[in-house]
Design a protein around this motif. Structure first.
Motif, mmCIF file in Angstrom:
data_model
loop_
_atom_site.group_PDB
_atom_site.id
_atom_site.type_symbol
_atom_site.label_atom_id
_atom_site.label_comp_id
_atom_site.label_asym_id
_atom_site.label_seq_id
_atom_site.Cartn_x
_atom_site.Cartn_y
_atom_site.Cartn_z
ATOM 1 N N GLU A 264 0.846 -1.234 -0.142
ATOM 2 C CA GLU A 264 0.213 -0.174 0.054
ATOM 3 C C GLU A 264 0.935 1.235 0.040
ATOM 4 O OE1 GLU A 264 -2.721 -0.234 3.135
ATOM 5 O OE2 GLU A 264 -3.696 -1.727 2.377
ATOM 6 N N GLU A 265 1.913 0.992 0.924
ATOM 7 C CA GLU A 265 2.863 2.460 0.842
ATOM 8 C C GLU A 265 3.628 2.591 -0.517
ATOM 9 O OE1 GLU A 265 5.383 1.681 4.081
ATOM 10 O OE2 GLU A 265 3.946 2.025 5.658
ATOM 11 N N GLU A 266 3.865 1.484 -1.066
ATOM 12 C CA GLU A 266 4.614 1.484 -2.161
ATOM 13 C C GLU A 266 3.605 1.892 -3.496
ATOM 14 O OE1 GLU A 266 7.173 -1.055 -5.523
ATOM 15 O OE2 GLU A 266 6.214 -2.096 -3.381
ATOM 16 N N GLN A 267 2.586 1.527 -3.240
ATOM 17 C CA GLN A 267 1.398 2.161 -4.156
ATOM 18 C C GLN A 267 1.325 3.431 -4.331
ATOM 19 O OE1 GLN A 267 -2.102 -0.240 -4.182
ATOM 20 N NE2 GLN A 267 -2.678 0.730 -5.858
ATOM 21 N N GLU A 268 1.033 3.944 -2.795
ATOM 22 C CA GLU A 268 0.587 5.287 -2.606
ATOM 23 C C GLU A 268 1.970 6.398 -3.058
ATOM 24 O OE1 GLU A 268 0.133 5.832 1.709
ATOM 25 O OE2 GLU A 268 -1.978 5.156 1.430
ATOM 26 N N GLN B 247 1.418 16.425 -12.581
ATOM 27 C CA GLN B 247 1.103 17.829 -12.381
ATOM 28 C C GLN B 247 2.452 18.702 -13.051
ATOM 29 O OE1 GLN B 247 1.154 18.359 -8.061
ATOM 30 N NE2 GLN B 247 -1.033 17.729 -7.828
ATOM 31 N N GLU B 248 3.669 17.949 -12.941
ATOM 32 C CA GLU B 248 4.817 18.522 -13.602
ATOM 33 C C GLU B 248 4.593 18.668 -15.121
ATOM 34 O OE1 GLU B 248 8.297 16.462 -12.362
ATOM 35 O OE2 GLU B 248 8.358 17.530 -10.404
ATOM 36 N N GLN B 249 4.209 17.607 -15.608
ATOM 37 C CA GLN B 249 3.834 17.676 -17.162
ATOM 38 C C GLN B 249 2.780 18.728 -17.304
ATOM 39 O OE1 GLN B 249 2.852 13.732 -18.298
ATOM 40 N NE2 GLN B 249 4.848 12.916 -17.991
ATOM 41 N N GLU C 74 1.553 6.286 -6.652
ATOM 42 C CA GLU C 74 0.412 7.261 -7.161
ATOM 43 C C GLU C 74 0.965 8.742 -6.940
ATOM 44 O OE1 GLU C 74 -2.745 6.029 -4.862
ATOM 45 O OE2 GLU C 74 -3.331 4.373 -6.132
ATOM 46 N N GLN C 75 1.714 8.935 -5.717
ATOM 47 C CA GLN C 75 2.195 10.450 -5.445
ATOM 48 C C GLN C 75 3.139 10.795 -6.589
ATOM 49 O OE1 GLN C 75 3.537 10.178 -1.538
ATOM 50 N NE2 GLN C 75 1.637 10.472 -0.745
ATOM 51 N N GLU C 76 3.955 9.784 -6.823
ATOM 52 C CA GLU C 76 5.132 10.152 -7.947
ATOM 53 C C GLU C 76 4.425 10.433 -9.479
ATOM 54 O OE1 GLU C 76 7.937 6.961 -7.988
ATOM 55 O OE2 GLU C 76 8.970 7.726 -6.186
ATOM 56 N N GLN C 77 3.419 9.435 -9.386
ATOM 57 C CA GLN C 77 2.773 9.867 -10.904
ATOM 58 C C GLN C 77 2.066 10.802 -11.205
ATOM 59 O OE1 GLN C 77 0.064 6.190 -11.498
ATOM 60 N NE2 GLN C 77 -0.426 7.303 -13.764
ATOM 61 N N GLU C 78 1.459 11.271 -9.545
ATOM 62 C CA GLU C 78 0.469 12.451 -9.754
ATOM 63 C C GLU C 78 1.441 13.709 -9.873
ATOM 64 O OE1 GLU C 78 -2.549 14.666 -6.735
ATOM 65 O OE2 GLU C 78 -1.883 12.661 -6.106
#
Length: 195
Positions: A139-143, A154-156, A146-150
């Motif tokens: 879950e932590e890794e997924q979070e 956002q950066e894109q 997800e945060q990195e992807q988000e």
């Protein structure tokens, strides 16, 4: 008359003597017979007493034999009872030992089962904790992903917005340059290169 009388007396005396002698003989015979009878009676009595004594002795011997037989039978019966009692006690002792062994085996089996159950519960608990930890890590890794992807999105988006803004500014500058000086080629080249 006198001589006749004497003769008769003599005859009478002789007769009397003879009778007396006969009587005496008879008496003697009777005495002898009585003695003989007494002797026979005594002998019979002795024989009877002897027979009675022998019978009594025989009876005593039979009674003694019966008594000895009874004592022997009682002794045998007592020995049999003692043997039976000893055998019963031995059987009871063996039965108690078997029950004790069985009980000990049951207790050991129960203890083994309890220990195995406890170990199994511990293993299950450990597995459950490991699974929970793995799930938590996932879950932590997924979070994080997800945060990195988000953040990347956002950066894109921000880059895209900045690019769009630069394009708009460039278009606006181009329009302004065309209006002011259509021949300003160097400025146009510079702006185009920036874009």
């Amino acid at each position: 008359m006198r001589p006749l009388h004497n003769k008769q007396d003599n005859v009478l005396l002789e007769l009397l003597s003879k009778l007396f002698l006969e009587k005496e003989e008879e008496k003697e015979e009777e005495k002898e017979e009585e003695k003989e009878e007494e002797k026979e009676e005594e002998q019979e009595q002795e024989e009877q007493e002897q027979e009675e004594q022998e019978e009594e002795q025989k009876q005593e011997e039979e009674e003694q034999e019966e008594e000895e037989q009874e004592e022997e039978e009682e002794q045998e019966e007592q020995e049999e009872q003692e043997e039976e009692q000893e055998q019963e006690e031995q059987e009871e002792e063996e039965e108690e030992e078997e029950e004790q062994e069985e009980q000990e085996e049951q207790e050991q089996e129960q203890e083994q089962e309890e220990q195995e159950e406890e170990e199994q519960e511990e293993e299950e608990q450990e597995e459950e904790e490991e699974q929970e930890q793995e799930e938590q890590e996932e879950e932590e890794e997924q979070e994080e992903q997800e945060q990195e992807q988000e953040q990347e999105e956002q950066e894109q988006e921000q880059e895209q917005e900045e690019q769009e803004q630069e394009e708009q500014e460039q278009e606006q500058e181009e329009q302004e340059g065309d209006d002011d000086d259509d021949g300003d080629t160097e400025e146009h080249v510079r702006l185009f290169t920036l874009t």
